[in-house]
Design a protein around this motif. Structure first.
Motif, PDB file in Angstrom:
ATOM      1  N   GLU A 142       0.872  -1.380  -0.047  1.00  0.00           N
ATOM      2  CA  GLU A 142      -0.132  -0.044   0.094  1.00  0.00           C
ATOM      3  C   GLU A 142       0.892   1.236  -0.102  1.00  0.00           C
ATOM      4  OE1 GLU A 142      -2.573   2.914   0.293  1.00  0.00           O
ATOM      5  OE2 GLU A 142      -3.343   1.015  -0.310  1.00  0.00           O
ATOM      6  N   GLN A 143       0.491   2.331  -0.810  1.00  0.00           N
ATOM      7  CA  GLN A 143       1.290   3.356  -1.108  1.00  0.00           C
ATOM      8  C   GLN A 143       1.111   4.317   0.327  1.00  0.00           C
ATOM      9  OE1 GLN A 143       0.500   5.728  -4.427  1.00  0.00           O
ATOM     10  NE2 GLN A 143      -1.729   5.685  -4.015  1.00  0.00           N
ATOM     11  N   ALA A 144      -0.064   4.216   0.889  1.00  0.00           N
ATOM     12  CA  ALA A 144      -0.179   5.276   1.915  1.00  0.00           C
ATOM     13  C   ALA A 144       0.598   4.756   3.184  1.00  0.00           C
ATOM     14  CB  ALA A 144      -1.836   5.439   1.985  1.00  0.00           C
ATOM     15  N   GLU A 145       1.274   5.707   3.776  1.00  0.00           N
ATOM     16  CA  GLU A 145       2.080   5.538   5.084  1.00  0.00           C
ATOM     17  C   GLU A 145       1.157   4.909   6.282  1.00  0.00           C
ATOM     18  OE1 GLU A 145       5.167   5.437   5.535  1.00  0.00           O
ATOM     19  OE2 GLU A 145       6.051   6.390   3.729  1.00  0.00           O
ATOM     20  N   GLU A 146      -0.057   5.431   6.227  1.00  0.00           N
ATOM     21  CA  GLU A 146      -0.947   5.199   7.356  1.00  0.00           C
ATOM     22  C   GLU A 146      -2.455   4.880   6.739  1.00  0.00           C
ATOM     23  OE1 GLU A 146      -0.156   4.971  10.300  1.00  0.00           O
ATOM     24  OE2 GLU A 146       2.076   5.736  10.261  1.00  0.00           O
ATOM     25  N   PRO A 147      -3.032   4.081   7.474  1.00  0.00           N
ATOM     26  CA  PRO A 147      -4.496   3.792   6.832  1.00  0.00           C
ATOM     27  C   PRO A 147      -5.313   4.923   7.131  1.00  0.00           C
ATOM     28  CG  PRO A 147      -4.039   2.626   8.960  1.00  0.00           C
ATOM     29  CD  PRO A 147      -2.870   3.106   8.763  1.00  0.00           C
ATOM     30  N   GLY A 148      -6.586   5.025   6.563  1.00  0.00           N
ATOM     31  CA  GLY A 148      -7.459   6.110   6.735  1.00  0.00           C
ATOM     32  C   GLY A 148      -7.323   7.065   5.883  1.00  0.00           C
ATOM     33  N   SER A 149      -8.034   8.132   5.831  1.00  0.00           N
ATOM     34  CA  SER A 149      -7.994   9.554   5.013  1.00  0.00           C
ATOM     35  C   SER A 149      -9.212  10.281   5.431  1.00  0.00           C
ATOM     36  CB  SER A 149      -8.137   8.966   3.495  1.00  0.00           C
ATOM     37  OG  SER A 149      -8.488  10.228   2.794  1.00  0.00           O
ATOM     38  N   PRO A 150      -8.945  11.691   5.618  1.00  0.00           N
ATOM     39  CA  PRO A 150      -9.769  12.457   6.123  1.00  0.00           C
ATOM     40  C   PRO A 150     -11.112  12.575   5.281  1.00  0.00           C
ATOM     41  CG  PRO A 150      -7.630  13.553   6.059  1.00  0.00           C
ATOM     42  CD  PRO A 150      -7.336  12.299   5.527  1.00  0.00           C
ATOM     43  N   LEU A 151     -10.845  12.384   3.984  1.00  0.00           N
ATOM     44  CA  LEU A 151     -12.098  12.415   3.152  1.00  0.00           C
ATOM     45  C   LEU A 151     -13.179  11.311   3.174  1.00  0.00           C
ATOM     46  CD1 LEU A 151     -10.431  13.340  -0.170  1.00  0.00           C
ATOM     47  CD2 LEU A 151     -11.466  14.832   1.382  1.00  0.00           C
ATOM     48  N   LYS A 152     -12.545  10.301   3.785  1.00  0.00           N
ATOM     49  CA  LYS A 152     -13.324   8.978   4.084  1.00  0.00           C
ATOM     50  C   LYS A 152     -14.165   9.152   5.268  1.00  0.00           C
ATOM     51  CE  LYS A 152     -10.191   5.688   1.639  1.00  0.00           C
ATOM     52  NZ  LYS A 152      -9.267   4.407   1.743  1.00  0.00           N
ATOM     53  N   ARG A 153     -13.751  10.247   6.049  1.00  0.00           N
ATOM     54  CA  ARG A 153     -14.342  10.539   7.159  1.00  0.00           C
ATOM     55  C   ARG A 153     -15.626  11.523   6.755  1.00  0.00           C
ATOM     56  NH1 ARG A 153      -8.954  11.763   9.406  1.00  0.00           N
ATOM     57  NH2 ARG A 153      -8.135   9.781   9.793  1.00  0.00           N
ATOM     58  N   LEU A 154     -15.698  12.135   5.730  1.00  0.00           N
ATOM     59  CA  LEU A 154     -16.689  12.925   5.468  1.00  0.00           C
ATOM     60  C   LEU A 154     -18.102  11.999   5.439  1.00  0.00           C
ATOM     61  CD1 LEU A 154     -15.300  14.814   2.094  1.00  0.00           C
ATOM     62  CD2 LEU A 154     -15.896  15.888   4.393  1.00  0.00           C
ATOM     63  N   PRO A 155     -19.202  12.868   5.819  1.00  0.00           N
ATOM     64  CA  PRO A 155     -20.509  11.976   5.591  1.00  0.00           C
ATOM     65  C   PRO A 155     -20.675  11.413   4.319  1.00  0.00           C
ATOM     66  CG  PRO A 155     -20.800  14.008   6.709  1.00  0.00           C
ATOM     67  CD  PRO A 155     -19.290  14.312   6.268  1.00  0.00           C
ATOM     68  N   PHE A 156     -20.138  11.810   3.057  1.00  0.00           N
ATOM     69  CA  PHE A 156     -20.263  11.371   2.026  1.00  0.00           C
ATOM     70  C   PHE A 156     -19.223  10.227   1.732  1.00  0.00           C
ATOM     71  CE2 PHE A 156     -22.381  15.461   0.932  1.00  0.00           C
ATOM     72  CZ  PHE A 156     -23.388  15.045   0.407  1.00  0.00           C
ATOM     73  N   GLY A 157     -18.499   9.868   2.818  1.00  0.00           N
ATOM     74  CA  GLY A 157     -17.665   8.912   2.964  1.00  0.00           C
ATOM     75  C   GLY A 157     -18.352   7.707   3.242  1.00  0.00           C
ATOM     76  N   LEU A 158     -19.851   7.709   3.676  1.00  0.00           N
ATOM     77  CA  LEU A 158     -20.739   6.607   3.926  1.00  0.00           C
ATOM     78  C   LEU A 158     -20.779   5.916   2.656  1.00  0.00           C
ATOM     79  CD1 LEU A 158     -23.330   7.982   6.320  1.00  0.00           C
ATOM     80  CD2 LEU A 158     -21.085   6.745   6.837  1.00  0.00           C
ATOM     81  N   ARG A 159     -20.665   4.397   2.590  1.00  0.00           N
ATOM     82  CA  ARG A 159     -21.215   3.655   1.523  1.00  0.00           C
ATOM     83  C   ARG A 159     -22.218   2.758   1.785  1.00  0.00           C
ATOM     84  NH1 ARG A 159     -18.924   7.313  -0.157  1.00  0.00           N
ATOM     85  NH2 ARG A 159     -17.101   7.351  -1.514  1.00  0.00           N
ATOM     86  N   GLY A 160     -23.083   2.727   0.718  1.00  0.00           N
ATOM     87  CA  GLY A 160     -24.217   1.652   1.009  1.00  0.00           C
ATOM     88  C   GLY A 160     -23.909   0.156   0.547  1.00  0.00           C
ATOM     89  N   LEU A 161     -23.742  -0.770   1.363  1.00  0.00           N
ATOM     90  CA  LEU A 161     -23.567  -2.092   1.164  1.00  0.00           C
ATOM     91  C   LEU A 161     -24.942  -2.939   0.492  1.00  0.00           C
ATOM     92  CD1 LEU A 161     -20.948  -3.150   3.960  1.00  0.00           C
ATOM     93  CD2 LEU A 161     -20.572  -1.971   1.705  1.00  0.00           C
ATOM     94  N   SER A 162     -24.613  -3.519  -0.579  1.00  0.00           N
ATOM     95  CA  SER A 162     -25.887  -4.177  -1.100  1.00  0.00           C
ATOM     96  C   SER A 162     -26.051  -5.736  -0.791  1.00  0.00           C
ATOM     97  CB  SER A 162     -25.741  -4.067  -2.665  1.00  0.00           C
ATOM     98  OG  SER A 162     -24.827  -4.860  -3.069  1.00  0.00           O
ATOM     99  N   ALA A 163     -27.051  -6.485  -1.133  1.00  0.00           N
ATOM    100  CA  ALA A 163     -27.126  -7.766  -0.867  1.00  0.00           C
ATOM    101  C   ALA A 163     -25.943  -8.672  -0.840  1.00  0.00           C
ATOM    102  CB  ALA A 163     -28.350  -8.489  -1.251  1.00  0.00           C
ATOM    103  N   PRO A 164     -25.197  -9.091  -2.284  1.00  0.00           N
ATOM    104  CA  PRO A 164     -24.186  -9.531  -2.319  1.00  0.00           C
ATOM    105  C   PRO A 164     -22.918  -9.429  -1.321  1.00  0.00           C
ATOM    106  CG  PRO A 164     -25.066  -8.756  -4.713  1.00  0.00           C
ATOM    107  CD  PRO A 164     -25.814  -8.032  -3.428  1.00  0.00           C
ATOM    108  N   THR A 165     -22.879  -8.090  -1.108  1.00  0.00           N
ATOM    109  CA  THR A 165     -21.730  -7.790  -0.331  1.00  0.00           C
ATOM    110  C   THR A 165     -22.243  -8.146   1.183  1.00  0.00           C
ATOM    111  OG1 THR A 165     -21.069  -5.745  -1.609  1.00  0.00           O
ATOM    112  CG2 THR A 165     -20.328  -5.953   0.836  1.00  0.00           C
ATOM    113  N   LEU A 166     -23.337  -7.896   1.677  1.00  0.00           N
ATOM    114  CA  LEU A 166     -23.579  -8.376   2.941  1.00  0.00           C
ATOM    115  C   LEU A 166     -23.866  -9.850   3.294  1.00  0.00           C
ATOM    116  CD1 LEU A 166     -26.388  -5.863   3.448  1.00  0.00           C
ATOM    117  CD2 LEU A 166     -24.336  -5.801   4.511  1.00  0.00           C
ATOM    118  N   GLU A 167     -24.109 -10.511   2.133  1.00  0.00           N
ATOM    119  CA  GLU A 167     -24.060 -11.941   2.117  1.00  0.00           C
ATOM    120  C   GLU A 167     -22.419 -12.396   2.131  1.00  0.00           C
ATOM    121  OE1 GLU A 167     -28.150 -12.616  -0.488  1.00  0.00           O
ATOM    122  OE2 GLU A 167     -26.476 -12.623  -1.348  1.00  0.00           O
ATOM    123  N   ALA A 168     -21.890 -11.878   1.459  1.00  0.00           N
ATOM    124  CA  ALA A 168     -20.402 -12.297   1.418  1.00  0.00           C
ATOM    125  C   ALA A 168     -19.887 -12.126   3.043  1.00  0.00           C
ATOM    126  CB  ALA A 168     -19.627 -11.532   0.498  1.00  0.00           C
TER     127      ALA A 168
END
Length: 507
Positions: A32-58
């Protein structure tokens, strides 16, 4: 040291693929190129993602569902979703046009059974990466950060990866390194598609008057914006994608675009976070070149409209992991690894077209507004809501596996045995599963030829959907469904197709 598989990228797709490979016994190194995990942008409310049925089943089938479900709603302090306070909860949207869960008719999906996985869940991206990284570490996956893949030297028996002054050796390389994938570029994968029509913005701002903008999603003569108080905004500016990645998104620029798109003379007094994106939709014409493969955004990119990109990538990982591991072990049937592209490329193409269709509805033109009115009328009907739900939730996914039975190629129903055991739990070993509802001695005899690759379980189910037995691949896809009397040739053909030649029977 040589690892069985090198993975470029420690995002959710790379981490989940690493977990799948390690579960099946392969040694894995993630770079992984990033020195540390995480990103400020992933903490934005728009960083929320909807997981669909195939993902939740997995995640259910790998024992991760409870940890992932704990991420629901994202980080503390995020604004309430647009449906908050509504009497009837939306189930999703198409270009911002919501369908309601109460309008969906699940009886049209006769091969789905109630499951803890459900059909949708909003999670925080940073939290999801943390869950997957912890699972990868627990399984023995090696993750090295601060290494940017710069060169790849594939051969007939392995791959050499160079990252700065470091050199890494692996039997295989999988590029999970995002839409601008270095692996894809340096290995010469063709990447084709359609150019962008807009620049999208996800910003967190301070406004002089937080009440100046109406909350929710709005289409305007110049674009679209979504506002969640106190200052979280998404907007699209139909500039042909001209601004994306050309210069920093300054406060002054964000204010100018927001005024133009919203038609309101808002005053932006502070810019906390900003990121841009486009509706560029491209897909690799092949997901494999020799010992190099692609997964996730490295294989396909599209706009984040509808939030299906993450699910598409995680589906790639679930599909590829067991197939690549079987190839490494040497017990894979011929063509197994090729089935990864054959199954996942059409799924990717469908999502890209779904994204393009939403862009067509969002264009700031009278024809698009007229089309929007038609879609709104359709999505408000029971049949319309059900159609959009099955596409957004992923419940219509089916691979063409060459069997006419309507269940083959679909995600296996979460059969519940009379002792309370669920099919999802039985798949946590990462092996195939033969679930025999009638405890047929002859079927158990046959399955002995694939011991170590297929787990045999006999037991009555609370609802077996008229089946006598079902063979499920490690990724949860039905490979064979038996009804009535046992057809030993049909079972053996399906087992051989997905798990290789069976050994001599032990009984």
């Amino acid at each position: 040291m040589t690892h069985d598989v090198l993975i470029a990228g420690a995002g959710p797709v790379g981490l989940f693929l690493a977990c799948e490979l390690r579960l099946a016994g392969a040694s894995v190194l993630v770079l992984e190129q990033a020195e540390e995990p995480g990103s400020p942008l992933k903490r934005l409310p728009f960083g929320l993602r909807g997981l669909s049925a195939p993902t939740l089943e997995a995640f259910h089938r790998r024992g991760l569902l409870d940890e992932v479900a704990a991420l629901q709603g994202g980080r503390s302090g995020a604004p309430a979703p647009h449906w908050a306070g509504q009497a009837r909860r939306p189930g999703g949207h198409f270009a911002g046009i919501q369908f309601l869960q109460d309008d969906v008719d699940p009886s049209t999906w006769p091969y789905r059974l109630p499951s803890p996985a459900g059909v949708s869940l909003a999670v925080d991206m940073e939290g999801l990466e943390t869950v997957l990284a912890l699972r990868a570490a627990a399984l023995g996956v090696e993750i090295q950060r601060g290494f940017t893949v710069e060169a790849v030297e594939p051969s007939d028996d392995g791959v050499v990866v160079r990252a700065g002054d470091a050199t890494f050796h692996g039997g295989w390389l999988v590029g999970c390194d995002g839409g601008r994938s270095t692996v894809r570029k340096v290995c010469g994968f063709d990447f084709i598609g359609t150019d962008p029509e807009f620049t999208g913005y996800s910003v967190e701002v301070e406004l002089a008057d937080p009440e100046a903008l109406p909350p929710g999603r709005h289409y305007t003569p110049t674009g679209m914006f979504t506002y969640a108080r106190p200052g979280t905004i998404a907007m699209t500016d139909f500039d042909g994608g001209a601004f994306h990645r050309t210069q920093p998104a300054t406060l002054e620029h964000v204010q100018a675009v927001l005024r133009r798109v919203s038609g309101v003379d808002v005053v932006v007094t502070g810019l906390r976070q900003a990121t841009t994106w486009t509706d560029r939709a491209f897909q690799a014409t092949a997901y494999r070149k020799g010992r190099v493969l692609l997964a996730g955004d490295a294989a396909h990119i599209h706009s984040p409209l509808g939030g299906q990109g993450l699910n598409l990538g995680l589906g790639d990982a679930m599909n590829l992991g067991w197939k690549l591991a079987a190839t490494i072990r040497g017990d894979a049937p011929g063509g197994l690894l090729d089935s990864y592209f054959a199954e996942r490329s059409p799924a990717g193409a469908q999502i890209l077209d779904w994204s393009r269709a939403q862009v067509a509805l969002m264009r700031p033109s009278p024809s698009s507004r007229a089309l929007e009115a038609v879609i709104r009328d359709l999505i408000a009907t029971r049949d319309g809501a059900t159609y959009f739900a099955e596409r957004v939730w992923g419940v219509s996914l089916r691979y063409g596996l060459g069997d006419d039975h309507p269940l083959v190629g679909r995600s296996a129903p979460d059969f519940e045995l009379t002792d309370g055991t669920r099919l999802g739990v039985l798949l946590r070993s990462g092996r195939g599963l033969l679930l025999d509802f009638e405890a047929q001695t002859s079927l158990q005899d046959l399955s002995d030829g694939w011991i170590g690759r297929i787990n045999y379980v006999a037991g009555e189910a609370r609802n077996r959907l008229g089946l006598s037995a079902v063979l499920v691949r490690p990724d949860g896809v039905v490979a064979w469904a038996g009804e009535g009397g046992l057809d030993p040739d049909a079972f053996a053909a399906a087992a051989s197709q997905w798990f290789g030649d069976g050994a001599a029977r032990r009984r």
